[in-house]
Motif scaffolding. Structure first.
Motif, PDB file in Angstrom:
ATOM      1  N   LEU A   3     -20.980  -6.041  -5.260  1.00 54.88           N
ATOM      2  CA  LEU A   3     -19.660  -5.981  -5.875  1.00 54.88           C
ATOM      3  C   LEU A   3     -18.975  -4.727  -5.345  1.00 54.88           C
ATOM      4  N   THR A   4     -17.722  -4.846  -4.963  1.00 51.41           N
ATOM      5  CA  THR A   4     -16.993  -3.702  -4.425  1.00 51.41           C
ATOM      6  C   THR A   4     -15.625  -3.623  -5.076  1.00 51.41           C
ATOM      7  N   GLY A   5     -15.068  -2.417  -5.075  1.00 49.87           N
ATOM      8  CA  GLY A   5     -13.744  -2.241  -5.647  1.00 49.87           C
ATOM      9  C   GLY A   5     -13.159  -0.897  -5.310  1.00 49.87           C
ATOM     10  N   ALA A  97     -12.819  -4.113 -14.615  1.00 56.28           N
ATOM     11  CA  ALA A  97     -12.889  -5.258 -13.708  1.00 56.28           C
ATOM     12  C   ALA A  97     -11.628  -5.439 -12.879  1.00 56.28           C
ATOM     13  N   LEU A 100     -12.029  -4.284  -9.270  1.00 52.87           N
ATOM     14  CA  LEU A 100     -12.853  -5.003  -8.296  1.00 52.87           C
ATOM     15  C   LEU A 100     -11.970  -5.559  -7.182  1.00 52.87           C
ATOM     16  N   LYS A 105     -12.785 -10.377  -8.197  1.00 52.49           N
ATOM     17  CA  LYS A 105     -12.275 -10.526  -9.559  1.00 52.49           C
ATOM     18  C   LYS A 105     -11.680 -11.907  -9.809  1.00 52.49           C
TER      19      LYS A 105
END
Length: 136
Positions: A3-5, A97, A100, A105
């Motif tokens: 997961l990246t953001g 969230a 993200l 997302k």
């Protein structure tokens, strides 16, 4: 796939070495309402040990209902909230969230509501698993 953001200005980026969050929740606590400037904060709860954050993060520490500290991190450049980190649950961290990456997302499926005791009366009906505070 991790997961990246990132924050609004891209100064802060993060990666979590997991395929999906442990839970994705609508967090209705008053502090999250204030931090997000909205009726709730959508959070992706992940194992803290799997998270790597890069960039200029500041932290503000308040007290949770447990009496323990809750550390709220945000970008020191643009102010975007990144996560909240409760001392009462040291193994997890709740990413905001909305930070993200877009394709990640878009595929989130919120499955939980927490702090429904603070849920504003005009919000939609419950998800399948509502909790009055943190998961009981």
């Amino acid at each position: 796939m991790p997961l990246t953001g990132h924050c609004l200005c891209n100064a802060v980026t993060y990666s979590v070495d997991v395929d999906e969050p442990l839970i994705t929740a609508y967090d209705h606590c008053d502090d999250c309402q204030r931090q997000s400037g909205s009726t709730y904060s959508l959070v992706a709860v992940v194992p803290k040990a799997k998270l790597t954050v890069k960039g200029p993060v500041k932290t503000w520490t308040g007290k949770g209902s447990s009496g323990n500290a809750v550390h709220r991190s945000f970008c020191s450049e643009c102010g975007s909230p990144i996560a909240h980190d409760p001392d009462a649950a040291p193994e997890i961290i709740a990413l905001k969230a909305g930070t993200l990456d877009t394709e990640i997302k878009k595929n989130l499926k919120p499955d939980t509501e927490i702090w429904t005791v603070s849920k504003l009366p005009f919000c939609q009906e419950h998800l399948a698993k509502p909790f009055k505070h943190m998961p009981e």
